[in-house]
Design a protein around this motif. Structure first.
Motif, PDB file in Angstrom:
ATOM      1  N   GLU A 190     -16.168 -16.712 -19.017  1.00  0.00           N
ATOM      2  CA  GLU A 190     -15.121 -16.413 -18.048  1.00  0.00           C
ATOM      3  C   GLU A 190     -13.813 -17.119 -18.419  1.00  0.00           C
ATOM      4  O   GLU A 190     -12.748 -16.515 -18.501  1.00  0.00           O
ATOM      5  CB  GLU A 190     -15.610 -16.850 -16.654  1.00  0.00           C
ATOM      6  CG  GLU A 190     -14.566 -16.762 -15.564  1.00  0.00           C
ATOM      7  CD  GLU A 190     -14.376 -15.304 -15.107  1.00  0.00           C
ATOM      8  OE1 GLU A 190     -13.492 -15.091 -14.265  1.00  0.00           O
ATOM      9  OE2 GLU A 190     -15.096 -14.419 -15.602  1.00  0.00           O
ATOM     10  N   GLU A 196     -22.057 -18.384 -18.584  1.00  0.00           N
ATOM     11  CA  GLU A 196     -21.247 -17.396 -17.869  1.00  0.00           C
ATOM     12  C   GLU A 196     -19.845 -17.955 -17.587  1.00  0.00           C
ATOM     13  O   GLU A 196     -18.836 -17.281 -17.779  1.00  0.00           O
ATOM     14  CB  GLU A 196     -21.949 -17.063 -16.549  1.00  0.00           C
ATOM     15  CG  GLU A 196     -21.392 -15.872 -15.827  1.00  0.00           C
ATOM     16  CD  GLU A 196     -22.026 -15.739 -14.436  1.00  0.00           C
ATOM     17  OE1 GLU A 196     -21.527 -14.914 -13.657  1.00  0.00           O
ATOM     18  OE2 GLU A 196     -23.005 -16.470 -14.139  1.00  0.00           O
ATOM     19  N   ALA A 197     -19.805 -19.211 -17.180  1.00  0.00           N
ATOM     20  CA  ALA A 197     -18.523 -19.842 -16.854  1.00  0.00           C
ATOM     21  C   ALA A 197     -17.635 -19.973 -18.095  1.00  0.00           C
ATOM     22  O   ALA A 197     -16.430 -19.730 -18.043  1.00  0.00           O
ATOM     23  CB  ALA A 197     -18.770 -21.220 -16.231  1.00  0.00           C
ATOM     24  N   LEU A 205     -20.514 -28.185 -14.247  1.00  0.00           N
ATOM     25  CA  LEU A 205     -21.171 -26.900 -14.074  1.00  0.00           C
ATOM     26  C   LEU A 205     -22.677 -27.060 -14.189  1.00  0.00           C
ATOM     27  O   LEU A 205     -23.156 -27.755 -15.080  1.00  0.00           O
ATOM     28  CB  LEU A 205     -20.713 -25.918 -15.154  1.00  0.00           C
ATOM     29  CG  LEU A 205     -19.281 -25.390 -15.047  1.00  0.00           C
ATOM     30  CD1 LEU A 205     -18.888 -24.706 -16.334  1.00  0.00           C
ATOM     31  CD2 LEU A 205     -19.155 -24.449 -13.861  1.00  0.00           C
ATOM     32  N   GLU A 206     -23.387 -26.370 -13.307  1.00  0.00           N
ATOM     33  CA  GLU A 206     -24.848 -26.316 -13.418  1.00  0.00           C
ATOM     34  C   GLU A 206     -25.178 -25.688 -14.758  1.00  0.00           C
ATOM     35  O   GLU A 206     -24.534 -24.735 -15.188  1.00  0.00           O
ATOM     36  CB  GLU A 206     -25.437 -25.441 -12.297  1.00  0.00           C
ATOM     37  CG  GLU A 206     -25.305 -26.029 -10.910  1.00  0.00           C
ATOM     38  CD  GLU A 206     -26.026 -27.359 -10.786  1.00  0.00           C
ATOM     39  OE1 GLU A 206     -27.146 -27.474 -11.349  1.00  0.00           O
ATOM     40  OE2 GLU A 206     -25.472 -28.281 -10.149  1.00  0.00           O
ATOM     41  N   GLU A 207     -26.180 -26.232 -15.423  1.00  0.00           N
ATOM     42  CA  GLU A 207     -26.532 -25.733 -16.744  1.00  0.00           C
ATOM     43  C   GLU A 207     -26.813 -24.233 -16.742  1.00  0.00           C
ATOM     44  O   GLU A 207     -26.446 -23.522 -17.658  1.00  0.00           O
ATOM     45  CB  GLU A 207     -27.785 -26.469 -17.234  1.00  0.00           C
ATOM     46  CG  GLU A 207     -27.687 -26.897 -18.673  1.00  0.00           C
ATOM     47  CD  GLU A 207     -28.942 -27.629 -19.083  1.00  0.00           C
ATOM     48  OE1 GLU A 207     -29.736 -27.041 -19.824  1.00  0.00           O
ATOM     49  OE2 GLU A 207     -29.126 -28.789 -18.639  1.00  0.00           O
ATOM     50  N   SER A 208     -27.433 -23.752 -15.671  1.00  0.00           N
ATOM     51  CA  SER A 208     -27.811 -22.339 -15.623  1.00  0.00           C
ATOM     52  C   SER A 208     -26.597 -21.420 -15.558  1.00  0.00           C
ATOM     53  O   SER A 208     -26.639 -20.281 -15.977  1.00  0.00           O
ATOM     54  CB  SER A 208     -28.711 -22.087 -14.402  1.00  0.00           C
ATOM     55  OG  SER A 208     -28.042 -22.504 -13.219  1.00  0.00           O
ATOM     56  N   ARG A 209     -25.496 -21.942 -15.064  1.00  0.00           N
ATOM     57  CA  ARG A 209     -24.312 -21.091 -14.914  1.00  0.00           C
ATOM     58  C   ARG A 209     -23.267 -21.367 -15.990  1.00  0.00           C
ATOM     59  O   ARG A 209     -22.171 -20.822 -15.976  1.00  0.00           O
ATOM     60  CB  ARG A 209     -23.702 -21.310 -13.527  1.00  0.00           C
ATOM     61  CG  ARG A 209     -24.631 -20.885 -12.410  1.00  0.00           C
ATOM     62  CD  ARG A 209     -23.949 -21.077 -11.072  1.00  0.00           C
ATOM     63  NE  ARG A 209     -22.568 -20.599 -11.115  1.00  0.00           N
ATOM     64  CZ  ARG A 209     -21.589 -21.162 -10.432  1.00  0.00           C
ATOM     65  NH1 ARG A 209     -21.810 -22.198  -9.659  1.00  0.00           N
ATOM     66  NH2 ARG A 209     -20.368 -20.673 -10.514  1.00  0.00           N
ATOM     67  N   PHE A 210     -23.654 -22.253 -16.929  1.00  0.00           N
ATOM     68  CA  PHE A 210     -22.691 -22.718 -17.919  1.00  0.00           C
ATOM     69  C   PHE A 210     -22.135 -21.610 -18.816  1.00  0.00           C
ATOM     70  O   PHE A 210     -20.916 -21.427 -18.935  1.00  0.00           O
ATOM     71  CB  PHE A 210     -23.345 -23.816 -18.772  1.00  0.00           C
ATOM     72  CG  PHE A 210     -22.475 -24.330 -19.874  1.00  0.00           C
ATOM     73  CD1 PHE A 210     -21.353 -25.106 -19.589  1.00  0.00           C
ATOM     74  CD2 PHE A 210     -22.746 -24.031 -21.202  1.00  0.00           C
ATOM     75  CE1 PHE A 210     -20.545 -25.583 -20.604  1.00  0.00           C
ATOM     76  CE2 PHE A 210     -21.936 -24.492 -22.213  1.00  0.00           C
ATOM     77  CZ  PHE A 210     -20.829 -25.264 -21.911  1.00  0.00           C
TER      78      PHE A 210
END
Length: 430
Positions: free
Chosen positions: A421, A417-418, A410-415
């Motif tokens: 989820e 949120e993921a 996962l891209e760090e910026s979206r971590f």
RNA sequence: GUGGGGGUAGCUCAGCCGGCAGAGCACCGGGUUGUGGCCCCGGAGGCCGCGGGUUCGAAUCCCGUCCCUCACCCCA
């Protein structure tokens, strides 16, 4: 140092009849208490906290001078002013005392309270009986009507039902001030005539508390007890009607019960209704909860006549009965660092997760990736974040799901949120 | 307060016709220079409850004591 070696070892052991509640167990207890208190709230009861100790007179007067609890089971001590204090052996007397002190009747009746906390009795411990134990209970104060008895009993039944615990309800009436004295005299006279057939304890009991002879389990006494006059046949019309109405209410609410004319409770304050919820599979200490009506306790402690009814549940005994408090689901995320450079990153990543309300942990022993992985699994985490040289260089995080076994980058910026989820699907979180 | 059973590794227990203190589980490490559970290999961990006695020698036999546990009384 040398002198310390000479000191005798301290006894690193909890005092007799007390116990430490350790992690898996403590969580289970917490869930059970939460389940109970939310149920109490649903029935309109609000929490009251009273002190863990009271002036000794509160219990001596409230519970009864002649009871076993008062005579031999209280933890009593003097404060520095010479005043006698006692660790509470039960909660009702203290709640009644608070009711009188704060004039709680002036807030409108009935008053509905629940309580939860430790109680203390100086007894020989055995299975299901401790010197410090926890009770959960309710008091419905200010109503003389059977609907009050019916409500607290139905509430208690609902509690056991919600846990999947089989608890058999046994009820009885012990009469009131109008009919009980005459019955007690009738009973005493009968016992006197048949003293030959009684055990030694019962010969003593029949003098100060004849009702308790009915509770005796000694074989010798059984035939005398079987033929003894029953309270049921000596109740006044008020008590008969009260009992009949209560039984109709329970039947209408679908609460099944068994009547037992020999059910006598060990506290003097009970009038009319007494009841127990028993687990037949639990052995000697089979009462999971017990209660009854106490129409004169508040006056006894100096308040206005306030007919009341309540019960208390023995937390440890319910735990022994194997309550269903839901499965422990995996949850949260464990951040694994591989290599020294990654450890700093892992720390800040974990802090960020925690700040966002996600349960997160990481290695505190500088251990190998394999060991960190094992730790994450053992502690029941759902997810693992892996940070190594590759991740650091590429600006991503590897996320592994320990339950499903899959993993992804996962891209760090979206971590964050993921992770949120994924954990939402895992329900709850650790 | 009264009776029964029992104290040996963190846990559950074996060893008890005296002769080097053991197993399973749990824990730690390795097998996999960065991947859990299963498996294999290894490691660490004991005032054998405490005190006294018998004996060349006691976890083991004897006495005492403390503690735990189950049950009785009673109780949640």
């Amino acid at each position: 140092m040398r002198e310390e070696e000479k000191r005798p070892r301290i006894e690193a052991r909890a005092p007799k009849g007390t116990m430490d509640i350790l992690p898996p167990e403590s969580a289970k207890r917490r869930k059970l208490v939460e389940k109970a208190t939310s149920l109490f709230n649903a029935y309109g009861y609000r929490e009251i906290e009273t002190p863990a100790f009271e002036h000794t007179e509160v219990f001596a007067r409230g519970i009864g001078e002649g009871t076993d609890i008062v005579q031999k089971e209280m933890f009593t001590f003097l404060d520095k002013g010479g005043r006698s204090l006692t660790l509470r052996p039960e909660a009702t007397a203290g709640v009644a005392r608070a009711f009188v002190q704060h004039r709680l009747d002036t807030r409108g009746l009935p008053a509905k309270f629940y309580y939860q906390g430790p109680m203390f009795r100086h007894e020989r411990p055995q299975a299901g009986r401790l010197r410090q134990f926890s009770q959960l209970g309710v008091e419905l104060m200010g109503s003389p009507l059977p609907v009050a008895d019916g409500e607290v009993i139905a509430l208690c039944a609902a509690f056991f039902a919600s846990l999947g615990v089989k608890a058999e309800l046994v009820i009885n009436s012990v009469g009131d001030q109008e009919c009980r004295p005459a019955y007690v005299e009738t009973l005493r006279a009968y016992l006197e005539e048949n003293r030959e057939g009684l055990c030694e304890d019962c010969r003593r009991r029949m003098v100060d508390n004849p009702l308790r002879v009915l509770d005796c389990k000694v074989d010798k006494c059984s035939s005398v007890i079987e033929r003894a006059p029953e309270i049921r046949d000596h109740l006044c019309s008020g008590c008969v009607e009260h009992q009949a109405m209560l039984e109709r209410l329970l039947a209408a609410a679908g609460v099944s019960f068994r009547r037992d004319g020999r059910l006598v409770r060990g506290l003097d304050y009970y009038t009319r209704t007494v009841f127990e919820f028993q687990d037949p599979e639990l052995g000697a200490k089979n009462a999971l909860a017990a209660g009854g009506r106490y129409d004169h306790l508040v006056e006894e402690l100096g308040g206005k006549p306030t007919p009341s009814v309540g019960f208390s549940i023995g937390l440890e005994r319910v735990m022994l009965a194997g309550p269903d408090v839901g499965d422990d689901r995996r949850g949260g995320i464990y951040v694994i660092a591989i290599g020294e450079a990654a450890r700093m990153k892992a720390f800040t990543l974990a802090q960020g997760l925690r700040g966002a309300g996600v349960c997160a942990d990481l290695d505190h022993l500088g251990r190998s990736p394999k060991a960190q992985m094992r730790e994450a699994d053992r502690e029941g985490f759902r997810l693992v974040a892996i940070l190594g040289e590759e991740e650091l260089a590429g600006g991503f995080v590897t996320l592994r799901d320990l339950e499903g076994g899959w993993q992804e980058r996962l891209e760090e910026s979206r971590f964050l949120e993921a992770v949120e989820e994924r954990l939402r699907y895992a329900s709850g979180g650790a």
